[in-house]
Design a protein around this motif. Structure first.
Motif, PDB file in Angstrom:
ATOM      1  N   LEU A   1      -3.348  75.126 -41.881  1.00 29.28           N
ATOM      2  CA  LEU A   1      -2.850  75.394 -40.530  1.00 29.28           C
ATOM      3  C   LEU A   1      -2.150  76.747 -40.488  1.00 29.28           C
ATOM      4  O   LEU A   1      -1.547  77.157 -41.474  1.00 29.28           O
ATOM      5  N   PRO A   2      -2.205  77.409 -39.339  1.00 29.50           N
ATOM      6  CA  PRO A   2      -1.407  78.632 -39.231  1.00 29.50           C
ATOM      7  C   PRO A   2       0.078  78.263 -39.336  1.00 29.50           C
ATOM      8  O   PRO A   2       0.487  77.250 -38.762  1.00 29.50           O
ATOM      9  N   GLN A   3       0.839  79.055 -40.049  1.00 34.58           N
ATOM     10  CA  GLN A   3       2.261  78.722 -40.226  1.00 34.58           C
ATOM     11  C   GLN A   3       2.973  78.534 -38.895  1.00 34.58           C
ATOM     12  O   GLN A   3       3.844  77.694 -38.754  1.00 34.58           O
ATOM     13  N   LEU A   4       2.566  79.325 -37.901  1.00 32.54           N
ATOM     14  CA  LEU A   4       3.269  79.266 -36.616  1.00 32.54           C
ATOM     15  C   LEU A   4       2.971  77.994 -35.817  1.00 32.54           C
ATOM     16  O   LEU A   4       3.512  77.793 -34.738  1.00 32.54           O
ATOM     17  N   SER A   5       2.105  77.129 -36.354  1.00 30.00           N
ATOM     18  CA  SER A   5       1.895  75.847 -35.673  1.00 30.00           C
ATOM     19  C   SER A   5       2.944  74.826 -36.103  1.00 30.00           C
ATOM     20  O   SER A   5       3.022  73.734 -35.528  1.00 30.00           O
TER      21      SER A   5
ATOM     22  N   GLY B   1      -0.776  77.959 -43.890  1.00 24.52           N
ATOM     23  CA  GLY B   1      -1.298  79.267 -44.263  1.00 24.52           C
ATOM     24  C   GLY B   1      -0.360  80.359 -43.806  1.00 24.52           C
ATOM     25  O   GLY B   1       0.777  80.091 -43.411  1.00 24.52           O
ATOM     26  N   PRO B   2      -0.832  81.594 -43.848  1.00 23.51           N
ATOM     27  CA  PRO B   2       0.017  82.719 -43.452  1.00 23.51           C
ATOM     28  C   PRO B   2       0.256  82.740 -41.941  1.00 23.51           C
ATOM     29  O   PRO B   2      -0.429  82.060 -41.184  1.00 23.51           O
TER      30      PRO B   2
ATOM     31  N   ARG C   1      -0.166  85.467 -40.055  1.00 22.60           N
ATOM     32  CA  ARG C   1      -1.199  86.304 -39.435  1.00 22.60           C
ATOM     33  C   ARG C   1      -2.591  85.995 -39.991  1.00 22.60           C
ATOM     34  O   ARG C   1      -2.763  85.836 -41.207  1.00 22.60           O
ATOM     35  N   ALA C   2      -3.573  85.949 -39.095  1.00 24.63           N
ATOM     36  CA  ALA C   2      -4.951  85.658 -39.497  1.00 24.63           C
ATOM     37  C   ALA C   2      -5.473  86.701 -40.485  1.00 24.63           C
ATOM     38  O   ALA C   2      -6.289  86.387 -41.352  1.00 24.63           O
ATOM     39  N   CYS C   3      -4.975  87.936 -40.389  1.00 23.40           N
ATOM     40  CA  CYS C   3      -5.497  88.991 -41.262  1.00 23.40           C
ATOM     41  C   CYS C   3      -5.135  88.752 -42.733  1.00 23.40           C
ATOM     42  O   CYS C   3      -5.702  89.376 -43.621  1.00 23.40           O
ATOM     43  N   ASP C   4      -4.197  87.823 -43.005  1.00 18.14           N
ATOM     44  CA  ASP C   4      -3.828  87.519 -44.398  1.00 18.14           C
ATOM     45  C   ASP C   4      -4.588  86.320 -44.961  1.00 18.14           C
ATOM     46  O   ASP C   4      -4.374  85.935 -46.107  1.00 18.14           O
ATOM     47  N   ILE C   5      -5.448  85.714 -44.129  1.00 16.73           N
ATOM     48  CA  ILE C   5      -6.032  84.428 -44.517  1.00 16.73           C
ATOM     49  C   ILE C   5      -6.933  84.558 -45.757  1.00 16.73           C
ATOM     50  O   ILE C   5      -6.940  83.693 -46.624  1.00 16.73           O
ATOM     51  N   LYS C   6      -7.678  85.665 -45.846  1.00 19.27           N
ATOM     52  CA  LYS C   6      -8.565  85.864 -46.997  1.00 19.27           C
ATOM     53  C   LYS C   6      -7.756  85.958 -48.289  1.00 19.27           C
ATOM     54  O   LYS C   6      -8.062  85.301 -49.283  1.00 19.27           O
ATOM     55  N   ALA C   7      -6.705  86.777 -48.253  1.00 20.29           N
ATOM     56  CA  ALA C   7      -5.848  86.949 -49.435  1.00 20.29           C
ATOM     57  C   ALA C   7      -5.202  85.615 -49.806  1.00 20.29           C
ATOM     58  O   ALA C   7      -5.079  85.273 -50.984  1.00 20.29           O
ATOM     59  N   PHE C   8      -4.835  84.840 -48.788  1.00 25.19           N
ATOM     60  CA  PHE C   8      -4.205  83.537 -49.005  1.00 25.19           C
ATOM     61  C   PHE C   8      -5.168  82.577 -49.726  1.00 25.19           C
ATOM     62  O   PHE C   8      -4.802  81.925 -50.702  1.00 25.19           O
TER      63      PHE C   8
ATOM     64  N   ALA D   1       0.925  81.718 -50.301  1.00 24.46           N
ATOM     65  CA  ALA D   1       1.324  82.811 -49.414  1.00 24.46           C
ATOM     66  C   ALA D   1       2.452  83.606 -50.067  1.00 24.46           C
ATOM     67  O   ALA D   1       3.331  83.029 -50.701  1.00 24.46           O
ATOM     68  N   THR D   2       2.413  84.897 -49.917  1.00 25.32           N
ATOM     69  CA  THR D   2       3.532  85.720 -50.372  1.00 25.32           C
ATOM     70  C   THR D   2       4.649  85.596 -49.339  1.00 25.32           C
ATOM     71  O   THR D   2       4.392  85.225 -48.186  1.00 25.32           O
TER      72      THR D   2
END
Lengths: 94, 328
Positions: B115-119, B139-140, B142-149, B156-157
């Motif tokens: 899930l997005p963290q902001l949920s 998850g992170p 921001r969606a742009c961090d999802i691949k790295a995650f 997550a960092t």
């Protein structure tokens, strides 16, 4: 960026805390840190009262009045339209 | 039933994003809730959960190029993840029932949903586990961090966990605010314009074109200046309350406007009007930010709104007095 100081309703009951670390994970402003199996509020004024920590605390050790910090929403609420924020028309331009 | 979607956005998606940022059809920009496939996901592939606001959905899928993943879209009434979580529509009940509705336990062999963290304000992870058997992994932000995650083994960092509010983020939400408030400001401008013709002896229509035009431009300038400059300069403006942060901007706008327009006596009447409008728009920007608390906004509003009203009324009275004085 920080908003007003000494205003958040965030409270943590250390006795109940089991140190699971969920609050530390979900907080978008790094308000908590878990040390030696207990959570601590390390940056209280960064709290925006989103309520993520309280919702995800499995032992209900965290309490707060969560809500959206949105003046437009609160104004709409006062005039009886849509409640505080995220109404049908206004707010949450995100 | 699974819908296949592309990680590549098309021009229609980009145009759609521009439109909602301008508040055109923003409340009806939704995708159908359900299960979607990106690439060629299998039973071991990760499941990402998203809102059915098309802007949220598009932001997520455009970051998924080269991945094989499932996207489970919840019915959030076309509202973005964070706001829907705050409202509870991106919530535990909806997630649990959506997992069951699509038969997720038959589609994947694992028991994890990302899930997005902001949920998190709407989702109780422990309740989801209890009711559906699926473990919630936040998850992170921001969606742009999802691949790295995902590549980091779903770790997550601290950086990925922090919400930001950068220059581009702040400006992206400005147009909706302007479109929302423009009609009210237009009416205020007309009212001030109407007051411009009052003189000591009569009502002078010709003043509408001179003083009236000036004051209309000033109301408009204060509105646009407050709506754009306060968000743009937010981290550098002195003060913590937004209504205070607007003071600098209001004073500078006043300086610029009075030097551009030939105002004479009207100069002093314009100061409170400009301060009132910029302060009000700045205060309303709290709802667009990622860091203001409800208790804080309530405290700010308690003293800011009376001052803003007082300033506006003072400005209007001074404006009429200046008109009478100018005609003597």
């Amino acid at each position: 960026m920080k908003y007003l100081s000494n205003v958040t309703t965030l409270a943590l009951d250390k006795e109940k805390c089991i140190g699971c670390g969920m609050c530390e994970i979900v907080c978008p402003h790094a308000v908590f840190s878990v040390v030696d199996g207990k959570a601590f509020i390390t940056d209280r004024d960064a709290c925006m009262e989103c309520g993520a920590c309280a919702r995800n605390c499995p032992v209900e050790a965290i309490t707060l009045d969560s809500g959206v910090g949105c003046a437009t929403g609160l104004i709409n609420g006062m005039f009886g339209g849509g409640g505080a924020c995220c109404g049908e028309k206004t707010c949450c331009s995100k | 039933m699974v819908t296949r979607v592309n990680a590549q956005l098309e021009w229609r998606d980009v145009l759609g994003a521009v439109k909602v940022r301008l508040n055109i059809g923003r409340m009806a920009y939704a995708v159908e809730p359900g299960l979607y496939a990106v690439g060629n996901p299998e039973e071991t592939s990760p499941v990402l959960v998203s809102a059915n606001y098309k802007l949220s959905f598009d932001y997520l899928r455009r970051e998924l190029g080269g991945l094989d993943v499932w996207i489970l879209v919840l019915d959030t009434k076309g509202v973005n993840v964070w706001c829907a979580a705050g409202k509870g529509t991106f919530g535990t009940d909806e997630l649990v029932s959506r997992i069951k509705a699509v038969g997720l336990e038959k589609i994947v062999s694992h028991r994890k949903v990302i899930l997005p963290q902001l949920s998190a304000p709407g989702i109780a992870a422990h309740e989801v586990k209890k009711q559906s058997g699926f473990q919630v992994v936040y998850g992170p932000v921001r969606a742009c961090d999802i691949k790295a995650f995902i590549h980091a083994g779903m770790e997550a960092t601290p950086e990925m966990r922090m919400v930001r509010f950068d220059f581009a983020d702040r400006l992206a939400v400005v147009p909706v605010e302007i479109v929302e408030w423009a009609p009210h400001v237009f009416l205020l401008g007309l009212a001030m314009l109407g007051l411009s013709g009052i003189t000591g002896v009569s009502y002078d229509l010709s003043l509408i074109w001179t003083r009236g035009f000036n004051v209309f431009m000033i109301v408009l300038g204060a509105f646009l200046g407050g709506s754009i400059l306060v968000p743009a300069l937010l981290p550098w403006l002195p003060g913590k309350a937004f209504s205070i942060k607007s003071l600098c901007v209001g004073l500078v706008l006043w300086g610029i406007l009075v030097s551009v327009l030939n105002l004479a006596l009207d100069v002093w009447a314009m100061l409170p009007v400009i301060l009132s409008i910029t302060s009000f728009m700045a205060m309303n920007f709290t709802g667009c930010t990622t860091f203001t608390s409800q208790s804080g906004v309530k405290r700010e509003m308690r003293y800011a709104i009376p001052v803003q009203i007082l300033l506006l009324i003072t400005g209007m009275i001074l404006w009429v007095i200046a008109g009478i004085g100018g005609s003597l």
